[in-house]
Design a protein around this motif. Structure first.
Motif, short mmCIF file in Angstrom:
data_model
loop_
_atom_site.label_atom_id
_atom_site.label_comp_id
_atom_site.label_asym_id
_atom_site.label_seq_id
_atom_site.Cartn_x
_atom_site.Cartn_y
_atom_site.Cartn_z
N THR A 35 1.44 4.33 -3.18
CA THR A 35 1.82 5.50 -2.77
C THR A 35 2.51 6.61 -3.13
O THR A 35 2.97 7.62 -2.99
CB THR A 35 0.94 6.26 -1.78
OG1 THR A 35 2.11 5.58 -1.08
CG2 THR A 35 -0.63 5.68 -1.56
N ALA A 83 -2.89 6.41 -4.38
CA ALA A 83 -3.07 5.02 -4.40
C ALA A 83 -2.88 4.86 -5.89
O ALA A 83 -4.49 5.06 -6.23
CB ALA A 83 -3.30 3.70 -3.55
N GLU A 130 0.95 -1.51 -0.21
CA GLU A 130 0.08 -0.19 0.36
C GLU A 130 1.00 1.33 0.32
O GLU A 130 0.91 1.98 -0.68
CB GLU A 130 -0.96 -0.42 1.12
CG GLU A 130 -2.06 1.23 1.05
CD GLU A 130 -2.56 0.65 2.45
OE1 GLU A 130 -2.93 2.18 2.91
OE2 GLU A 130 -3.39 -0.38 2.69
#
Length: 186
Positions: free
Chosen positions: A169, A176, A165
């Motif tokens: 980003t 994202a 995750e």
């Protein structure tokens, strides 16, 4: 002529073998006074071989199936390409609406580039993402501005983990999944 083991044949004296009569040792030859070997019967005519026609039939069947598979693959290939293109375009439009509220031009990721300017913000410190020291080092490098470390973190991290995750980003620089590779932000 009398023979001690001669069978009793009707019309003959017991213990005698008629001329040309059969005994377990062959045909009785009265002139020789002993049995004579029975000549071997002629060998039966050889039956035609069935191996070659069966092999030719099996080979023909295999060749026919192979030819059918090749023709089928060629016919279906064109249709599969069309279906794949249509599905890809539909997915691209759906992703564009979900991510950007509008459609994304066809071929968005095809060229590998970002279509225009991407809104960026200051990087966010990685914090505690997980227990892996190697992935922690990639995350720290990503935060420090080494965008290749962000891409390496994405490739090496477990799916759906906090490491992944953070990598999507680019260290908190973009939303994202905004860019396919963080190195394209350079």
């Amino acid at each position: 002529m009398t023979h001690p083991y001669a069978p009793d044949t009707p019309g003959t004296t017991p213990g005698t073998v008629p001329v040309g009569g059969w005994t377990p040792w062959g045909t009785w030859d009265p002139a020789a006074g002993r049995p004579v070997a029975v000549p071997a019967p002629p060998a039966p005519a050889a039956a035609p071989s069935r191996v070659l026609p069966a092999a030719l039939l099996a080979g023909g069947i295999v060749l026919g199936l192979l030819l059918a598979a090749v023709i089928g693959a060629l016919v279906l290939r064109g249709a599969a390409d069309d279906v794949g293109r249509a599905a890809g375009e539909a997915m691209g439009e759906a992703m564009g609406e979900a991510l950007y509220g509008g459609s994304v031009p066809s071929g968005y990721y095809g060229g590998g580039g970002v279509p225009g300017p991407v809104e960026q913000s200051e990087p966010v410190p990685p914090g505690e993402l997980g227990p892996d020291p190697v992935l922690d080092a990639y995350a720290q490098g990503c935060f420090d501005g080494d965008l290749q470390s962000c891409d390496d973190l994405f490739v090496e991290s477990p799916p759906l983990s906090q490491y992944e995750e953070y990598a999507t980003t680019c260290g908190g620089r973009v939303k994202a999944w905004t860019v396919p590779y963080c190195t394209e932000l350079d």
